[in-house]
Design a protein around this motif. Sequence first.
Motif, PDB file in Angstrom:
ATOM      1  N   ALA A  64      54.086  74.966  54.277  1.00 30.42           N
ATOM      2  CA  ALA A  64      54.863  74.050  53.439  1.00 30.42           C
ATOM      3  C   ALA A  64      56.344  74.129  53.767  1.00 30.42           C
ATOM      4  O   ALA A  64      57.039  73.094  53.828  1.00 30.42           O
ATOM      5  CB  ALA A  64      54.646  74.384  51.959  1.00 30.42           C
ATOM      6  N   GLY A  65      56.856  75.328  54.001  1.00 23.42           N
ATOM      7  CA  GLY A  65      58.272  75.486  54.330  1.00 23.42           C
ATOM      8  C   GLY A  65      58.646  74.800  55.619  1.00 23.42           C
ATOM      9  O   GLY A  65      59.690  74.124  55.708  1.00 23.42           O
ATOM     10  N   GLY A  66      57.823  74.936  56.649  1.00 28.97           N
ATOM     11  CA  GLY A  66      58.118  74.287  57.921  1.00 28.97           C
ATOM     12  C   GLY A  66      57.974  72.784  57.857  1.00 28.97           C
ATOM     13  O   GLY A  66      58.792  72.043  58.412  1.00 28.97           O
ATOM     14  N   ALA A  67      56.921  72.306  57.182  1.00 30.53           N
ATOM     15  CA  ALA A  67      56.680  70.860  57.113  1.00 30.53           C
ATOM     16  C   ALA A  67      57.790  70.150  56.336  1.00 30.53           C
ATOM     17  O   ALA A  67      58.255  69.074  56.744  1.00 30.53           O
ATOM     18  CB  ALA A  67      55.322  70.586  56.465  1.00 30.53           C
ATOM     19  N   ARG A  68      58.252  70.728  55.257  1.00 33.33           N
ATOM     20  CA  ARG A  68      59.244  70.054  54.407  1.00 33.33           C
ATOM     21  C   ARG A  68      60.674  70.219  54.901  1.00 33.33           C
ATOM     22  O   ARG A  68      61.476  69.298  54.819  1.00 33.33           O
ATOM     23  CB  ARG A  68      59.137  70.583  52.974  1.00 33.33           C
ATOM     24  N   GLU A 212      72.400  75.995  51.682  1.00 31.36           N
ATOM     25  CA  GLU A 212      71.504  74.940  51.208  1.00 31.36           C
ATOM     26  C   GLU A 212      70.238  75.511  50.581  1.00 31.36           C
ATOM     27  O   GLU A 212      69.629  74.895  49.706  1.00 31.36           O
ATOM     28  CB  GLU A 212      71.137  74.004  52.368  1.00 31.36           C
ATOM     29  N   ILE A 213      69.846  76.704  51.034  1.00 29.62           N
ATOM     30  CA  ILE A 213      68.645  77.329  50.481  1.00 29.62           C
ATOM     31  C   ILE A 213      68.803  77.556  48.976  1.00 29.62           C
ATOM     32  O   ILE A 213      67.840  77.433  48.208  1.00 29.62           O
ATOM     33  CB  ILE A 213      68.356  78.658  51.202  1.00 29.62           C
ATOM     34  N   ILE A 214      70.017  77.841  48.544  1.00 32.33           N
ATOM     35  CA  ILE A 214      70.288  78.077  47.131  1.00 32.33           C
ATOM     36  C   ILE A 214      70.520  76.768  46.374  1.00 32.33           C
ATOM     37  O   ILE A 214      70.072  76.599  45.237  1.00 32.33           O
ATOM     38  CB  ILE A 214      71.512  78.998  46.955  1.00 32.33           C
ATOM     39  N   THR A 215      71.203  75.820  47.005  1.00 32.16           N
ATOM     40  CA  THR A 215      71.608  74.596  46.307  1.00 32.16           C
ATOM     41  C   THR A 215      70.508  73.543  46.239  1.00 32.16           C
ATOM     42  O   THR A 215      70.533  72.678  45.367  1.00 32.16           O
ATOM     43  CB  THR A 215      72.845  73.989  46.990  1.00 32.16           C
ATOM     44  N   ASN A 216      69.537  73.603  47.152  1.00 29.91           N
ATOM     45  CA  ASN A 216      68.437  72.643  47.173  1.00 29.91           C
ATOM     46  C   ASN A 216      67.265  73.202  46.366  1.00 29.91           C
ATOM     47  O   ASN A 216      66.631  74.171  46.786  1.00 29.91           O
ATOM     48  CB  ASN A 216      68.007  72.368  48.620  1.00 29.91           C
ATOM     49  N   PRO A 217      66.928  72.623  45.206  1.00 38.27           N
ATOM     50  CA  PRO A 217      65.881  73.185  44.346  1.00 38.27           C
ATOM     51  C   PRO A 217      64.527  73.311  45.035  1.00 38.27           C
ATOM     52  O   PRO A 217      63.831  74.313  44.873  1.00 38.27           O
ATOM     53  CB  PRO A 217      65.818  72.203  43.168  1.00 38.27           C
ATOM     54  N   GLY A 218      64.137  72.285  45.796  1.00 36.96           N
ATOM     55  CA  GLY A 218      62.845  72.336  46.474  1.00 36.96           C
ATOM     56  C   GLY A 218      62.801  73.432  47.520  1.00 36.96           C
ATOM     57  O   GLY A 218      61.806  74.153  47.650  1.00 36.96           O
ATOM     58  N   LEU A 220      64.711  76.115  47.530  1.00 33.46           N
ATOM     59  CA  LEU A 220      64.795  77.394  46.830  1.00 33.46           C
ATOM     60  C   LEU A 220      63.415  77.828  46.331  1.00 33.46           C
ATOM     61  O   LEU A 220      63.059  79.004  46.432  1.00 33.46           O
ATOM     62  CB  LEU A 220      65.770  77.280  45.657  1.00 33.46           C
ATOM     63  N   TYR A 221      62.638  76.877  45.828  1.00 32.35           N
ATOM     64  CA  TYR A 221      61.316  77.212  45.299  1.00 32.35           C
ATOM     65  C   TYR A 221      60.416  77.781  46.391  1.00 32.35           C
ATOM     66  O   TYR A 221      59.761  78.816  46.197  1.00 32.35           O
ATOM     67  CB  TYR A 221      60.682  75.970  44.683  1.00 32.35           C
ATOM     68  N   ILE A 222      60.389  77.146  47.552  1.00 34.48           N
ATOM     69  CA  ILE A 222      59.546  77.642  48.640  1.00 34.48           C
ATOM     70  C   ILE A 222      60.096  78.956  49.183  1.00 34.48           C
ATOM     71  O   ILE A 222      59.336  79.863  49.533  1.00 34.48           O
ATOM     72  CB  ILE A 222      59.423  76.589  49.756  1.00 34.48           C
ATOM     73  N   ALA A 223      61.427  79.070  49.237  1.00 35.47           N
ATOM     74  CA  ALA A 223      62.043  80.316  49.697  1.00 35.47           C
ATOM     75  C   ALA A 223      61.638  81.477  48.799  1.00 35.47           C
ATOM     76  O   ALA A 223      61.315  82.576  49.275  1.00 35.47           O
ATOM     77  CB  ALA A 223      63.561  80.178  49.722  1.00 35.47           C
ATOM     78  N   ILE A 224      61.637  81.248  47.492  1.00 32.56           N
ATOM     79  CA  ILE A 224      61.213  82.289  46.553  1.00 32.56           C
ATOM     80  C   ILE A 224      59.738  82.619  46.766  1.00 32.56           C
ATOM     81  O   ILE A 224      59.323  83.775  46.698  1.00 32.56           O
ATOM     82  CB  ILE A 224      61.480  81.835  45.101  1.00 32.56           C
ATOM     83  N   GLY A 225      58.939  81.583  47.040  1.00 33.52           N
ATOM     84  CA  GLY A 225      57.520  81.819  47.321  1.00 33.52           C
ATOM     85  C   GLY A 225      57.326  82.698  48.545  1.00 33.52           C
ATOM     86  O   GLY A 225      56.486  83.603  48.546  1.00 33.52           O
TER      87      GLY A 225
END
Length: 444
Positions: A64-68, A212-218, A220-225
């Motif tokens: 999901a992280g790579g595709a998005r 951007e990892i912090i400022t972009n909600p989508g 950030l969610y995958i990063a936390i995952g």
Amino acid sequence: MEATNTPIKGWQQENDTKSLSEVHGSVRVPVDSGFFKTLRAYIGPGMMVAVGYMDPGNWATDIAGGARFGYRLLSVVLISNLFAILLQHLALKLGIATGRDLAQACRDHFSRPVAIGLWILAEIAIAATDLAEVIGSAIALNLLFGLPLTIGILITALDVLLLLYLQNKGFQTIERIIASLIFLIIGCFGYELLVSRPNFTDVVTGLVPSPEIITNPGMLYIAIGILGATVMPHNLYLHSSIVQTRDFKRDNAGRKTAIKFATIDSTISLFLAFFINAAILILSAAAFHFSGNQQVADITDAHRLLDPILGVKLAGILFAVALLASGQNSTLTGTLAGQIVMEGFLNLRIQPWLRRLITRLVAIVPALVVAVLYGEQGTSELLVFSQVILSLQLSFAVVPLVQFTSDKVKMGRFVNPVWMKALSWIVAVLIIGLNGYLLWDTIA
């Protein structure tokens, strides 16, 4: 080499029960040999631990992280790997310095009700890990041979027999099989990366953290995952035990040498795991993000689209082969973790085949029910749910580990130095916070 002339003090009781007693100290370590001969004797436990960082439960977040978001979350994969290197170093140091695995240390330190509670949580985490392995292997069998998910789930029960056979061949036999499967996975993804032709400059740029990892909600969610699902609780119990299979001298000098070489083994192995996780994300970015398929988020969709997008016939097959190898590898290490946890917390030994059968049935029954009632979509959601369970349990393994290895009385001269103590608590709090946020968001 069982000299114990310099035992570690500070525990409530003597540790007479050896962790994994049937293989404790069974792997010979050469005396007064060169660096590489000694290192060769210590290679193995790190590979077994690395398996937990590339199991089927991690694939969905990488895909999901790579595709998005293309290559932009590669830095998160790297940071997660560095966290893992630190925590696994603490686990192996606890085992070597004290002669206790993490489960035994918890039983010794905490009151019996607390220890029982921690044991129950650890068993739930191992069952959740096994659930991910069952589903991942079943999906791989479906992709490779067209077997229905229900049949694939039932076939995974047969690995009890495989494990029984391997356990009779010696501990290093299991290590070598696991290492072979890891290199098979690396070979599969090496081919995938060649045919997907990722942009090398963008890949290197992706390794640098972006605001951007912090400022972009989508994002950030995958990063936390990715961060939250990286450290597997059962790996901390596993590593603190299997490093004791080496026949090093049980004095301060022997322990110091063992910690050094076990850390090298662990670090190298975890960087192999980093390559695999990064390769999954890079492949997903190169194949899906830049071809207008940013919606791809699960294993089945990725497999179905790889061949037509990349224009080759082997990409999908090798993807499924790697998934199957990943699932089977995780099965072997999960089995040992289950044995270590039960023996360590309860000082209770049962036949390994019976222990494995119980754990496997706990995973198979819900997977089978969901597969029958809800099919592919249901098993994908169950895979995500298993990761949520692991996130919930993680703090109950990380906190005692950092606490014990930072205790001068318990660790003696091998206690964490001040800088490592501070860094370990920061990492522990960060992982717990991220997992808590992910858990809350998932439930909400």
